[in-house]
Design a protein around this motif. Structure first.
Motif, PDB file in Angstrom:
ATOM      1  N   MET A  79       0.850  -1.182   0.000  1.00 31.08           N
ATOM      2  CA  MET A  79       0.000   0.000   0.000  1.00 31.08           C
ATOM      3  C   MET A  79       0.891   1.238   0.000  1.00 31.08           C
ATOM      4  O   MET A  79       1.888   1.294   0.716  1.00 31.08           O
ATOM      5  CB  MET A  79      -0.899   0.031   1.242  1.00 31.08           C
ATOM      6  CG  MET A  79      -1.884  -1.120   1.289  1.00 31.08           C
ATOM      7  SD  MET A  79      -2.954  -1.154  -0.157  1.00 31.08           S
ATOM      8  CE  MET A  79      -4.069  -2.466   0.282  1.00 31.08           C
ATOM      9  N   CYS A  80       0.498   2.222  -0.784  1.00 34.22           N
ATOM     10  CA  CYS A  80       1.270   3.457  -0.874  1.00 34.22           C
ATOM     11  C   CYS A  80       1.159   4.232   0.437  1.00 34.22           C
ATOM     12  O   CYS A  80       0.057   4.390   0.972  1.00 34.22           O
ATOM     13  CB  CYS A  80       0.745   4.289  -2.031  1.00 34.22           C
ATOM     14  SG  CYS A  80       1.489   5.916  -2.124  1.00 34.22           S
ATOM     15  N   GLU A  81       2.321   4.693   0.953  1.00 35.16           N
ATOM     16  CA  GLU A  81       2.302   5.411   2.232  1.00 35.16           C
ATOM     17  C   GLU A  81       1.727   6.824   2.076  1.00 35.16           C
ATOM     18  O   GLU A  81       1.399   7.474   3.055  1.00 35.16           O
ATOM     19  CB  GLU A  81       3.712   5.482   2.835  1.00 35.16           C
ATOM     20  CG  GLU A  81       4.669   6.328   2.012  1.00 35.16           C
ATOM     21  CD  GLU A  81       6.035   6.506   2.669  1.00 35.16           C
ATOM     22  OE1 GLU A  81       6.261   5.961   3.747  1.00 35.16           O
ATOM     23  OE2 GLU A  81       6.856   7.216   2.064  1.00 35.16           O
ATOM     24  N   ILE A  82       1.636   7.315   0.830  1.00 38.48           N
ATOM     25  CA  ILE A  82       1.133   8.665   0.602  1.00 38.48           C
ATOM     26  C   ILE A  82      -0.377   8.652   0.363  1.00 38.48           C
ATOM     27  O   ILE A  82      -1.138   9.290   1.078  1.00 38.48           O
ATOM     28  CB  ILE A  82       1.831   9.330  -0.612  1.00 38.48           C
ATOM     29  CG1 ILE A  82       3.355   9.312  -0.442  1.00 38.48           C
ATOM     30  CG2 ILE A  82       1.304  10.750  -0.831  1.00 38.48           C
ATOM     31  CD1 ILE A  82       3.910  10.176   0.649  1.00 38.48           C
ATOM     32  N   CYS A  83      -0.829   7.916  -0.659  1.00 33.61           N
ATOM     33  CA  CYS A  83      -2.241   7.971  -1.033  1.00 33.61           C
ATOM     34  C   CYS A  83      -3.032   6.780  -0.510  1.00 33.61           C
ATOM     35  O   CYS A  83      -4.259   6.798  -0.548  1.00 33.61           O
ATOM     36  CB  CYS A  83      -2.382   8.105  -2.550  1.00 33.61           C
ATOM     37  SG  CYS A  83      -1.838   6.649  -3.450  1.00 33.61           S
ATOM     38  N   GLY A  84      -2.345   5.731  -0.025  1.00 39.10           N
ATOM     39  CA  GLY A  84      -3.047   4.577   0.535  1.00 39.10           C
ATOM     40  C   GLY A  84      -3.586   3.599  -0.495  1.00 39.10           C
ATOM     41  O   GLY A  84      -4.183   2.594  -0.139  1.00 39.10           O
ATOM     42  N   ARG A 100       5.958   3.737  -2.068  1.00 35.35           N
ATOM     43  CA  ARG A 100       5.087   4.666  -2.776  1.00 35.35           C
ATOM     44  C   ARG A 100       4.650   4.098  -4.119  1.00 35.35           C
ATOM     45  O   ARG A 100       5.443   3.433  -4.785  1.00 35.35           O
ATOM     46  CB  ARG A 100       5.804   5.996  -3.015  1.00 35.35           C
ATOM     47  CG  ARG A 100       6.095   6.686  -1.711  1.00 35.35           C
ATOM     48  CD  ARG A 100       6.792   7.979  -1.912  1.00 35.35           C
ATOM     49  NE  ARG A 100       7.205   8.498  -0.617  1.00 35.35           N
ATOM     50  CZ  ARG A 100       7.736   9.693  -0.421  1.00 35.35           C
ATOM     51  NH1 ARG A 100       7.939  10.481  -1.453  1.00 35.35           N
ATOM     52  NH2 ARG A 100       8.077  10.076   0.774  1.00 35.35           N
ATOM     53  N   CYS A 101       3.423   4.426  -4.498  1.00 38.33           N
ATOM     54  CA  CYS A 101       2.949   4.021  -5.812  1.00 38.33           C
ATOM     55  C   CYS A 101       3.644   4.892  -6.862  1.00 38.33           C
ATOM     56  O   CYS A 101       4.257   5.907  -6.534  1.00 38.33           O
ATOM     57  CB  CYS A 101       1.429   4.155  -5.903  1.00 38.33           C
ATOM     58  SG  CYS A 101       0.848   5.863  -5.963  1.00 38.33           S
ATOM     59  N   ILE A 102       3.520   4.480  -8.107  1.00 37.33           N
ATOM     60  CA  ILE A 102       4.228   5.179  -9.189  1.00 37.33           C
ATOM     61  C   ILE A 102       3.825   6.652  -9.255  1.00 37.33           C
ATOM     62  O   ILE A 102       4.655   7.530  -9.478  1.00 37.33           O
ATOM     63  CB  ILE A 102       4.031   4.444 -10.538  1.00 37.33           C
ATOM     64  CG1 ILE A 102       4.890   5.065 -11.645  1.00 37.33           C
ATOM     65  CG2 ILE A 102       2.576   4.399 -10.978  1.00 37.33           C
ATOM     66  CD1 ILE A 102       6.236   4.416 -11.803  1.00 37.33           C
ATOM     67  N   ASN A 103       2.537   6.927  -9.040  1.00 37.90           N
ATOM     68  CA  ASN A 103       2.054   8.320  -9.118  1.00 37.90           C
ATOM     69  C   ASN A 103       2.692   9.186  -8.044  1.00 37.90           C
ATOM     70  O   ASN A 103       3.173  10.280  -8.314  1.00 37.90           O
ATOM     71  CB  ASN A 103       0.528   8.370  -8.987  1.00 37.90           C
ATOM     72  CG  ASN A 103      -0.155   7.779 -10.196  1.00 37.90           C
ATOM     73  OD1 ASN A 103       0.349   7.872 -11.306  1.00 37.90           O
ATOM     74  ND2 ASN A 103      -1.292   7.155  -9.976  1.00 37.90           N
ATOM     75  N   CYS A 104       2.696   8.691  -6.806  1.00 41.18           N
ATOM     76  CA  CYS A 104       3.259   9.471  -5.701  1.00 41.18           C
ATOM     77  C   CYS A 104       4.779   9.559  -5.818  1.00 41.18           C
ATOM     78  O   CYS A 104       5.367  10.572  -5.450  1.00 41.18           O
ATOM     79  CB  CYS A 104       2.870   8.858  -4.369  1.00 41.18           C
ATOM     80  SG  CYS A 104       1.105   8.960  -4.074  1.00 41.18           S
ATOM     81  N   ALA A 105       5.419   8.491  -6.330  1.00 40.23           N
ATOM     82  CA  ALA A 105       6.871   8.499  -6.462  1.00 40.23           C
ATOM     83  C   ALA A 105       7.317   9.566  -7.476  1.00 40.23           C
ATOM     84  O   ALA A 105       8.388  10.126  -7.366  1.00 40.23           O
ATOM     85  CB  ALA A 105       7.373   7.130  -6.900  1.00 40.23           C
TER      86      ALA A 105
HETATM   87 ZN   LIG Z   1       0.390   6.844  -3.928  1.00 44.93          ZN
END
Ligand SMILES: [Zn+2]
Length: 108
Positions: A79-84, A100-105
Protein backbone atom coordinates in the motif's frame (compact mmCIF):
# COMPACT_ATOMS: atom_id res chain seq x y z
CA UNK A 1 -4.14 -12.36 -4.74
CA UNK A 2 -3.09 -14.56 -1.84
CA UNK A 3 -0.33 -16.24 -3.83
CA UNK A 4 0.99 -12.87 -5.00
CA UNK A 5 1.41 -11.80 -1.37
CA UNK A 6 3.25 -15.01 -0.53
CA UNK A 7 5.57 -14.59 -3.52
CA UNK A 8 6.36 -11.04 -2.52
CA UNK A 9 7.09 -12.04 1.07
CA UNK A 10 9.37 -14.76 -0.18
CA UNK A 11 11.14 -12.31 -2.48
CA UNK A 12 11.57 -9.83 0.35
CA UNK A 13 12.93 -12.53 2.66
CA UNK A 14 15.36 -13.78 0.01
CA UNK A 15 16.55 -10.26 -0.74
CA UNK A 16 16.95 -9.57 2.97
CA UNK A 17 18.96 -12.79 3.40
CA UNK A 18 21.20 -11.81 0.48
CA UNK A 19 21.68 -8.31 1.87
CA UNK A 20 22.52 -9.61 5.36
CA UNK A 21 25.01 -12.07 3.85
CA UNK A 22 26.59 -9.18 1.95
CA UNK A 23 26.90 -7.16 5.17
CA UNK A 24 28.67 -10.11 6.83
CA UNK A 25 31.06 -10.42 3.86
CA UNK A 26 31.79 -6.70 3.92
CA UNK A 27 32.32 -6.78 7.70
CA UNK A 28 34.91 -9.51 7.25
CA UNK A 29 36.73 -7.40 4.68
CA UNK A 30 36.49 -4.31 6.89
CA UNK A 31 37.92 -6.20 9.87
CA UNK A 32 40.94 -6.91 7.73
CA UNK A 33 41.78 -3.21 7.87
CA UNK A 34 45.17 -3.97 9.40
CA UNK A 35 46.07 -6.11 6.40
CA UNK A 36 45.87 -3.08 4.16
CA UNK A 37 48.60 -1.39 6.20
CA UNK A 38 46.56 1.77 6.13
CA UNK A 39 48.28 5.06 6.05
CA UNK A 40 47.81 8.30 4.24
CA UNK A 41 48.02 7.78 0.51
CA UNK A 42 47.87 4.02 0.85
CA UNK A 43 45.91 2.56 -2.08
CA UNK A 44 44.29 0.09 0.32
CA UNK A 45 42.38 2.85 2.05
CA UNK A 46 40.34 3.45 -1.07
CA UNK A 47 39.16 -0.15 -1.15
CA UNK A 48 38.43 -0.04 2.56
CA UNK A 49 36.31 3.08 2.17
CA UNK A 50 34.50 1.48 -0.76
CA UNK A 51 33.65 -1.48 1.46
CA UNK A 52 32.41 0.85 4.17
CA UNK A 53 30.17 2.73 1.73
CA UNK A 54 28.81 -0.55 0.34
CA UNK A 55 28.14 -1.79 3.85
CA UNK A 56 26.24 1.36 4.79
CA UNK A 57 24.15 1.07 1.65
CA UNK A 58 23.45 -2.62 2.36
CA UNK A 59 22.44 -1.76 5.94
CA UNK A 60 19.97 0.86 4.72
CA UNK A 61 18.54 -1.62 2.26
CA UNK A 62 18.25 -4.30 4.95
CA UNK A 63 16.31 -1.86 7.16
CA UNK A 64 13.89 -1.01 4.31
CA UNK A 65 13.42 -4.70 3.58
CA UNK A 66 12.76 -5.46 7.26
CA UNK A 67 10.08 -2.74 7.32
CA UNK A 68 8.53 -4.10 4.12
CA UNK A 69 8.55 -7.64 5.52
CA UNK A 70 6.89 -6.52 8.73
CA UNK A 71 4.24 -4.75 6.68
CA UNK A 72 3.78 -7.88 4.57
CA UNK A 73 3.15 -9.83 7.77
CA UNK A 74 0.68 -7.22 8.99
CA UNK A 75 -1.11 -7.45 5.66
CA UNK A 76 -0.72 -3.84 4.54
CA UNK A 77 2.31 -4.47 2.40
CA UNK A 78 2.08 -3.00 -1.07
CA UNK A 79 0.00 0.00 0.00
CA UNK A 80 1.27 3.46 -0.87
CA UNK A 81 2.30 5.41 2.23
CA UNK A 82 1.13 8.67 0.60
CA UNK A 83 -2.24 7.97 -1.03
CA UNK A 84 -3.05 4.58 0.54
CA UNK A 85 -3.80 2.97 -2.81
CA UNK A 86 -2.33 -0.44 -3.69
CA UNK A 87 1.03 -0.25 -5.44
CA UNK A 88 1.16 -1.87 -8.88
CA UNK A 89 2.47 -5.46 -8.38
CA UNK A 90 4.75 -5.01 -11.41
CA UNK A 91 6.37 -2.09 -9.60
CA UNK A 92 6.72 -4.14 -6.41
CA UNK A 93 8.34 -6.94 -8.38
CA UNK A 94 11.09 -4.54 -9.47
CA UNK A 95 11.26 -2.54 -6.23
CA UNK A 96 10.10 -4.92 -3.47
CA UNK A 97 10.78 -2.43 -0.68
CA UNK A 98 9.18 0.63 -2.29
CA UNK A 99 6.67 2.48 -0.12
CA UNK A 100 5.09 4.67 -2.78
CA UNK A 101 2.95 4.02 -5.81
CA UNK A 102 4.23 5.18 -9.19
CA UNK A 103 2.05 8.32 -9.12
CA UNK A 104 3.26 9.47 -5.70
CA UNK A 105 6.87 8.50 -6.46
CA UNK A 106 6.80 10.80 -9.51
CA UNK A 107 5.37 13.74 -7.55
CA UNK A 108 7.88 16.04 -5.99
ZN1 LIG B 1 0.39 6.84 -3.93
Amino acid sequence: MESVTIDLKQRLQEELDDTLAEIIRLNERLEGKGDYGLGKGDPGIYEWEMCLALKQRAENKARSLEVALRKAEEGDYGMCEICGNPIDPARLAILPHTKRCINCAQKK
